[in-house]
Design an enzyme around this catalytic site. Sequence first.
Site, mmCIF file in Angstrom:
data_model
loop_
_atom_site.group_PDB
_atom_site.id
_atom_site.type_symbol
_atom_site.label_atom_id
_atom_site.label_comp_id
_atom_site.label_asym_id
_atom_site.label_seq_id
_atom_site.Cartn_x
_atom_site.Cartn_y
_atom_site.Cartn_z
ATOM 1 N N LYS A 3 0.814 -1.202 -0.060
ATOM 2 C CA LYS A 3 -0.080 0.074 0.001
ATOM 3 C C LYS A 3 0.816 1.064 0.093
ATOM 4 O O LYS A 3 2.003 1.150 0.631
ATOM 5 C CB LYS A 3 -0.790 -0.041 1.226
ATOM 6 C CG LYS A 3 -1.815 -0.741 1.353
ATOM 7 C CD LYS A 3 -2.877 -1.004 2.533
ATOM 8 C CE LYS A 3 -3.976 -1.945 2.550
ATOM 9 N NZ LYS A 3 -4.921 -1.578 1.571
ATOM 10 N N ARG A 25 -10.572 -11.552 1.448
ATOM 11 C CA ARG A 25 -11.402 -12.367 0.790
ATOM 12 C C ARG A 25 -10.600 -13.758 1.110
ATOM 13 O O ARG A 25 -11.256 -14.917 0.877
ATOM 14 C CB ARG A 25 -11.617 -12.042 -0.506
ATOM 15 C CG ARG A 25 -10.576 -11.906 -1.394
ATOM 16 C CD ARG A 25 -10.869 -10.966 -2.839
ATOM 17 N NE ARG A 25 -11.041 -9.700 -2.341
ATOM 18 C CZ ARG A 25 -11.098 -8.694 -3.342
ATOM 19 N NH1 ARG A 25 -11.373 -9.122 -4.542
ATOM 20 N NH2 ARG A 25 -11.156 -7.242 -2.814
HETATM 21 N N1 BES Z 1 -8.362 -3.571 4.204
HETATM 22 C C1 BES Z 1 -8.462 -3.409 2.876
HETATM 23 C C2 BES Z 1 -9.546 -2.498 2.481
HETATM 24 C C3 BES Z 1 -9.745 -1.128 3.154
HETATM 25 C C4 BES Z 1 -8.834 -0.205 2.536
HETATM 26 C C5 BES Z 1 -10.608 -0.774 4.089
HETATM 27 C C6 BES Z 1 -9.191 1.085 3.157
HETATM 28 C C7 BES Z 1 -10.580 0.484 4.737
HETATM 29 C C8 BES Z 1 -10.086 1.483 4.155
HETATM 30 C C9 BES Z 1 -8.500 -4.630 2.038
HETATM 31 O O1 BES Z 1 -7.628 -5.532 2.194
HETATM 32 C C10 BES Z 1 -7.791 -4.090 0.613
HETATM 33 O O2 BES Z 1 -6.832 -3.787 0.650
HETATM 34 N N2 BES Z 1 -8.741 -3.951 -0.333
HETATM 35 C C11 BES Z 1 -8.250 -3.679 -1.739
HETATM 36 C C12 BES Z 1 -8.733 -4.512 -2.748
HETATM 37 C C13 BES Z 1 -8.067 -4.255 -4.232
HETATM 38 C C14 BES Z 1 -6.660 -4.690 -4.223
HETATM 39 C C15 BES Z 1 -9.017 -5.096 -5.041
HETATM 40 C C16 BES Z 1 -8.748 -2.293 -1.929
HETATM 41 O O3 BES Z 1 -10.010 -1.829 -1.362
HETATM 42 O O4 BES Z 1 -8.101 -1.366 -2.481
HETATM 43 MN MN MN Z 2 -5.780 -5.286 1.654
#
Ligand code: BES
Ligand code: MN
Length: 499
Positions: A280, A354
């Site tokens: 990230k 997931r």
């Molecule tokens: N934990 C995150 C989702 C999230 C992001 C929750 C920001 C709250 C605030 C999750 O694991 C994630 O990183 N999801 C990605 C999925 C993508 C790579 C398809 C996302 O939402 O960017």
């Molecule tokens: Mn994630």
Amino acid sequence: MEFTIKSGSPEKQRSACVVVGVFDNRKPSLSAELIDRASNGYVSEIIRRGDMEGKLGSTLLLHNVRGTLADRVLLVGLGKEREFRDKEFRSAVKAAVKLLNETGSYEAVIYLTEEKVKRREVTWRVEHAVVAAMDAVYRFEDLKTQPTEVRRPLRKLTLSVPQRSDLMAGESAAARGLAIAHGMDLAKNLGNLPGNVCTPSYLGLRALDMGKEFPGLKVTVLEMSEIEALGMGSFLAVARGSDEPPRFIVLEYQGGPKRQKPRVLVGKGITFDSGGISLKPGADMDQMKFDMCGAAAVLGAMRAVVELKAGINVVGIVAACENMPSGRATKPGDVVKSMSGQTIEVLNTDAEGRLILADALTYAERFDPEAVVDVATLTGAMVIALGHVACGVFSNNDTLARALLAAGDDAHDRGWQMPVWDDYQEGLNSNFADFANIASRAGGSITAACFLSRFTRKFDWAHLDIAGVAWNEGKEKGATGRPVPMLTTWLLAQEAPAA
Ligand code: BES
Ligand code: MN
Ligand code: ZN
């Protein structure tokens, strides 16, 4: 804090403080009216002078009001009478309790629970007053060397109900509110703890503590070797990159008939989500310590149900690990085998929630569940879609979805239904495995739910994407304890009515 229920006139209460409402514009509530009459028009004089206009959440603390038996009278603004609804009721209670907690009263009698709230009964008002009061005094300062000192904290709040015949129902409503608040406190505390404290093993230990505190709760914590033996290749693909060992936590509560199928709650417990190799960006990455808020809510709801000795069977499941990059971490393009036997191409290691839920949902099959509800901070797209107000409710059964939405409405912890139509499934197609763990950016929350749906074909299932509601950002940064109220309210509504 302690709560009791009482019925009687405000001017006759021997208490450190009596709390009564004033509507905008300058209209005393019935209980304020009674104080006014006993004090020969003291309250209306104050209102006339312009010191209490009735603005929602405003407060004015009065001392030694003539004709009353209490040391103090607290006037609380309730806003416009016609607009006094759920949200207004809760914020008026919060304003009152915040002030009481910061001033001299150890104890108070609150009359706001006598005010009419549209569509709501006295039991709703009592339950929500307790939840709002507990929320108002919540603090998380365990990690500060100099916690702020509350000189004279509010220790006991008496909630007034209009009639003596409301007392019994009021008592159980207060107990319900307190159990929900305790569940929320647990979820907030776990959520607020940083990743270096709240590790997967820490979550396991706290779950075991719950088992000791409540003998009716059976807690099992599986470690690496047991998770491997179960064939949870999808869960372990996420855990591999971290030096912290994963934990798989199972809590079983039998409050209902032996033969009753259990409701199963499944929580995402990523104690820190760095994104893994699909790392990230740095900004706000600290907030990914909250990526275990689904797990925290499952523990919180279990706590509430067990505290109330609810007559229902419930299983809580938490898959807990860290998502970290390392030389051992899963890489984009890796193909892993889930416990269900289905293979997954991991195109993005940041879509890890997931992956761990897939195996936890498969594990849920062994309980022959009545329904399974998973709770997860799953997608950033959910925040874009519904903001910080409602969580997303996805389900393969509309009756189940409606029950959760209704519980959310009742608990003022709302959800909004999202589709899980087959039309969204094809985005997950993969050339190298049974399917991929991501689709395109479009409808990201829905395709995430579609991914989960491939592991829930054997039971009625709902998925709560709580990414937007699990914590607050900015100055008020901190876990909210949601959706403990929705989950608990839903579970309690499933209790078989007493024969
Ligand atoms: N934990 C995150 C989702 C999230 C992001 C929750 C920001 C709250 C605030 C999750 O694991 C994630 O990183 N999801 C990605 C999925 C993508 C790579 C398809 C996302 O939402 O960017
Ligand atoms: Mn994630
Ligand atoms: Zn995540």
